[in-house]
Design an enzyme around this catalytic site. Structure first.
Site, mmCIF file in Angstrom:
data_model
loop_
_atom_site.group_PDB
_atom_site.id
_atom_site.type_symbol
_atom_site.label_atom_id
_atom_site.label_comp_id
_atom_site.label_asym_id
_atom_site.label_seq_id
_atom_site.Cartn_x
_atom_site.Cartn_y
_atom_site.Cartn_z
ATOM 1 N N ASP A 1 108.642 -12.500 80.085
ATOM 2 C CA ASP A 1 109.753 -12.253 79.151
ATOM 3 C C ASP A 1 110.648 -11.118 79.661
ATOM 4 O OD1 ASP A 1 108.746 -13.923 76.534
ATOM 5 O OD2 ASP A 1 107.081 -13.043 77.630
ATOM 6 N N ASP B 1 109.745 -17.276 80.181
ATOM 7 C CA ASP B 1 110.994 -16.694 79.705
ATOM 8 C C ASP B 1 111.537 -15.781 80.801
ATOM 9 O OD1 ASP B 1 110.987 -18.141 77.413
ATOM 10 O OD2 ASP B 1 110.852 -16.450 76.045
ATOM 11 N N TYR C 1 116.929 -14.830 80.232
ATOM 12 C CA TYR C 1 117.492 -14.860 78.875
ATOM 13 C C TYR C 1 119.002 -14.977 78.929
ATOM 14 C CZ TYR C 1 113.005 -13.516 76.912
ATOM 15 O OH TYR C 1 111.684 -13.504 76.536
ATOM 16 N N ASN D 1 109.973 -21.038 76.833
ATOM 17 C CA ASN D 1 110.868 -21.817 75.994
ATOM 18 C C ASN D 1 112.342 -21.517 76.257
ATOM 19 O OD1 ASN D 1 109.664 -19.370 74.618
ATOM 20 N ND2 ASN D 1 111.372 -19.726 73.219
ATOM 21 N N HIS E 1 102.869 -19.613 79.254
ATOM 22 C CA HIS E 1 103.828 -18.817 78.486
ATOM 23 C C HIS E 1 103.336 -18.560 77.063
ATOM 24 C CE1 HIS E 1 107.493 -16.959 77.216
ATOM 25 N NE2 HIS E 1 107.694 -17.862 76.268
ATOM 26 N N HIS F 1 104.914 -14.345 66.971
ATOM 27 C CA HIS F 1 104.786 -15.798 67.027
ATOM 28 C C HIS F 1 103.421 -16.279 66.558
ATOM 29 C CE1 HIS F 1 108.107 -15.258 70.067
ATOM 30 N NE2 HIS F 1 108.601 -16.230 69.325
ATOM 31 N N HIS G 1 105.461 -14.766 75.828
ATOM 32 C CA HIS G 1 106.035 -15.273 74.585
ATOM 33 C C HIS G 1 106.151 -14.199 73.513
ATOM 34 C CE1 HIS G 1 107.726 -18.391 72.190
ATOM 35 N NE2 HIS G 1 106.719 -18.494 71.353
ATOM 36 N N ASP G 2 105.058 -13.580 73.137
ATOM 37 C CA ASP G 2 105.153 -12.417 72.264
ATOM 38 C C ASP G 2 105.477 -11.206 73.130
ATOM 39 O OD1 ASP G 2 104.857 -13.254 69.618
ATOM 40 O OD2 ASP G 2 102.707 -13.534 69.891
ATOM 41 N N HIS G 3 106.484 -10.451 72.715
ATOM 42 C CA HIS G 3 107.003 -9.361 73.544
ATOM 43 C C HIS G 3 106.194 -8.090 73.321
ATOM 44 C CE1 HIS G 3 111.228 -11.438 73.793
ATOM 45 N NE2 HIS G 3 110.229 -12.231 74.124
#
Length: 289
Positions: A17, A50, A53, A88, A180, A189, A215-217
């Site tokens: 991410d 990710d 962005y 995603n 991810h 999430h 995915h979770d930051h």
């Protein structure tokens, strides 16, 4: 002080991410990654999705390749293979562009949307590393309209069959999965139900020791059913997180990454923030707990 390292080891970093043109502490994290990779003599970096962005990359010549990757991770120690999976947000544009970039890049490695690598840890000890494409498995939610046919065209049953075949055939002492989406998570999430139902049983059945995701930051370590789950999704912009029943460690609102040294008998890990502070350390044995 860096993790202890000897000749018979496989050192690597994990970050997810991240691709924000240097913003949201991305440059700071990259700097600390360079220092850590140099100290460990890291053999590769695993990017857990990710990568760009907000909407992936459109082609192999998209400016994001330089603004968010080539011109950010410039340390000599980071000029190693970057084994990468899709997130995603990468599905918002051309996933194939990220696969195709592998054909010309000196370090970007995404030979397919999901793939396997076998790495030597020490003489007589190997690690099978499996890289998944979990966006087609996860609930797309509000992204459904954005992801569209790109998402619908993916064959999830075929990927699950490949995963089980790869794990069942593996003779490696270490089996590690990179993806991810999380299995379990205390981040915003939360758990990914489809992955809990369909992927987790395979991890447990075939003795996978660790599953790395983004995915979770945030930065998390969870443990359930003999599998260790590590979230390293704090490569740039971060969010809060909280403890759940499987939590061993959770840290939100702090950008950072994870480093690991894989040895025949154990894997030593630590989570490092954008200032170089070590937030957490642990060891995972070669056999499931």
């Amino acid at each position: 002080m860096a993790l202890s390292l000897d000749h018979d080891a496989l050192p690597f970093l994990v970050v997810g991410d991240w691709g924000r043109r240097g913003e949201d502490r991305q440059v700071d994290v990259a700097r600390q990654m360079g220092l850590e990779a140099e100290a460990l003599r890291a053999r590769f970096v695993a990017s857990v999705g990710d990568n760009f962005y907000e909407d992936g990359v459109a082609s192999t010549t998209d400016p994001q390749w330089f603004d968010s990757f080539e011109n950010i991770y410039t340390a000599e120690s980071l000029q190693v293979p970057w084994h990468s999976v899709l997130g995603n947000h990468d599905y918002h544009a051309s996933c194939e562009a990220q696969v195709d970039y592998s054909k010309t890049s000196k370090r970007w490695r995404m030979p397919a949307r999901f793939f396997k690598r076998t790495e030597s840890v020490a003489p007589g000890c190997e690690a099978d590393l499996l890289f998944l494409d979990t966006t087609p498995m996860a609930e797309a939610g509000d992204d459904t309209q954005v992801l569209g046919n790109e998402l619908k065209s993916q064959n999830v049953p075929a990927q699950l069959e490949w995963l089980e075949a790869s794990l069942s055939e593996s003779k490696a002492r270490w089996k590690i999965v990179f993806a991810h989406h999380p299995v379990f998570s205390g981040g915003v999430h939360g758990d990914t139900p489809f992955i809990v139902e369909h992927v987790l049983p395979l991890l447990e059945k075939y003795g996978v020791q660790a599953y790395f995701n983004g995915h979770d930051h945030d930065l998390q370590h969870l443990q359930a059913g003999g599998v260790n789950f590590f979230c390293s999704g704090a490569g740039s912009k971060v969010r809060e997180t909280s403890d759940i029943r499987f939590t061993k460690f959770a840290k939100g609102s702090t950008s950072g990454f994870l480093s690991a040294v894989l040895k025949p008998d154990e894997m030593a890990l630590r989570m490092v923030d954008w200032k170089g502070r070590v937030l957490y350390t642990c060891k995972v044995p070669a056999t499931p707990v």
